[in-house]
Design a protein around this motif. Structure first.
Motif, PDB file in Angstrom:
ATOM      1  N   ILE A 141     -13.770  67.831  11.577  1.00 58.64           N
ATOM      2  CA  ILE A 141     -14.453  68.733  12.492  1.00 58.64           C
ATOM      3  C   ILE A 141     -14.443  68.036  13.912  1.00 58.64           C
ATOM      4  O   ILE A 141     -14.806  66.940  14.062  1.00 58.64           O
ATOM      5  N   PHE A 142     -13.687  68.810  14.858  1.00 60.98           N
ATOM      6  CA  PHE A 142     -13.575  68.131  16.314  1.00 60.98           C
ATOM      7  C   PHE A 142     -14.170  68.964  17.208  1.00 60.98           C
ATOM      8  O   PHE A 142     -14.695  70.230  16.902  1.00 60.98           O
ATOM      9  N   PRO A 143     -14.652  68.321  18.146  1.00 64.07           N
ATOM     10  CA  PRO A 143     -15.339  69.100  19.423  1.00 64.07           C
ATOM     11  C   PRO A 143     -14.283  70.024  19.941  1.00 64.07           C
ATOM     12  O   PRO A 143     -13.211  69.734  20.080  1.00 64.07           O
ATOM     13  N   ALA A 144     -14.977  71.247  20.582  1.00 64.00           N
ATOM     14  CA  ALA A 144     -14.009  72.243  21.009  1.00 64.00           C
ATOM     15  C   ALA A 144     -13.890  71.790  22.466  1.00 64.00           C
ATOM     16  O   ALA A 144     -12.810  72.185  23.052  1.00 64.00           O
ATOM     17  N   SER A 145     -14.799  70.882  22.929  1.00 67.56           N
ATOM     18  CA  SER A 145     -14.679  70.656  24.595  1.00 67.56           C
ATOM     19  C   SER A 145     -15.110  69.226  24.697  1.00 67.56           C
ATOM     20  O   SER A 145     -16.292  68.937  23.762  1.00 67.56           O
ATOM     21  N   VAL A 146     -14.891  68.334  25.617  1.00 69.13           N
ATOM     22  CA  VAL A 146     -15.587  67.124  25.853  1.00 69.13           C
ATOM     23  C   VAL A 146     -15.619  67.136  27.465  1.00 69.13           C
ATOM     24  O   VAL A 146     -14.603  67.410  28.151  1.00 69.13           O
ATOM     25  N   ASN A 147     -16.852  66.914  27.891  1.00 64.25           N
ATOM     26  CA  ASN A 147     -17.077  66.821  29.212  1.00 64.25           C
ATOM     27  C   ASN A 147     -16.454  68.117  30.049  1.00 64.25           C
ATOM     28  O   ASN A 147     -16.090  68.172  31.254  1.00 64.25           O
ATOM     29  N   GLY A 148     -16.793  69.318  29.395  1.00 62.08           N
ATOM     30  CA  GLY A 148     -16.008  70.502  29.808  1.00 62.08           C
ATOM     31  C   GLY A 148     -14.768  70.793  29.822  1.00 62.08           C
ATOM     32  O   GLY A 148     -14.209  71.988  30.286  1.00 62.08           O
ATOM     33  N   GLN A 149     -14.060  69.945  29.307  1.00 65.12           N
ATOM     34  CA  GLN A 149     -12.504  70.135  29.162  1.00 65.12           C
ATOM     35  C   GLN A 149     -12.202  70.558  27.757  1.00 65.12           C
ATOM     36  O   GLN A 149     -12.666  69.928  26.767  1.00 65.12           O
TER      37      GLN A 149
END
Length: 182
Positions: A141-149
């Motif tokens: 499972i991955f983040p859909a975004s990191v720091n808004g990116q």
């Protein structure tokens, strides 16, 4: 013989790749969104905001004290000896350095306060992600975004890959309903 070896190697490679792909189940989560839905997050944000106001008030008082002393020095400068004026100017410079040092300290304290307030909530969300992944057979499972990116470049079935609703449900939360006109 070489042809048979290459054919056997190709079949083995395809078989391994197919087996590997069948065992993969990848999802993505909007963990910052989930974090924002936690009732505890609102209290944590309020606590952090109150701490920030306290730090800002202290810095504002220090700046006002500096400005007041500078204004007094300016008014009295004509009546002061060079030695006394130099001492007072040095005191103002030291006070200005104290303010800069206090600003740096305040930034560090704010970072620590945010980490302290949000870390248990992030752990709670992460534990839920881990649990939902295991229950639903996700291997990654991955983040859909990191720091808004955005991190997600492509997914064939976004509805199936998005585990955010499962996480929200597992935490016993509900998504805010959208109202028209916003």
């Amino acid at each position: 013989m070489k042809k048979i070896f290459l054919t056997l190697l190709s079949v083995t490679t395809l078989s391994t790749a197919t087996t590997f792909a069948q065992g993969l189940k990848i999802g993505f989560v909007q963990s910052e969104y989930v974090l924002g839905l936690l009732p505890e997050a609102k209290a944590a944000r309020q606590d952090v905001a109150a701490f920030e106001r306290k730090l800002n008030n202290k810095l504002t008082a220090m700046r006002q004290g500096l400005e007041l002393q500078a204004a007094q020095l300016q008014q009295e400068a004509a009546n002061l000896s060079d030695t006394v004026r130099a001492v007072r100017e040095q005191e103002l410079q030291e006070l200005q350095q104290d303010i800069l040092s206090e600003q740096e300290t305040a930034q560090q304290q704010m970072q620590f306060k945010v980490m302290q307030a949000m870390s248990p909530l992030r752990q709670k969300v992460q534990q839920t992600i881990d649990s939902v992944a295991q229950l639903n057979g996700y291997t990654h499972i991955f983040p859909a975004s990191v720091n808004g990116q955005a991190m997600l470049v492509y997914t064939q079935n976004p509805e199936e890959s998005n585990v955010t609703p499962l996480i929200i449900e597992a935490l016993g939360l509900s998504e805010p309903t959208e109202t028209s006109g916003q």
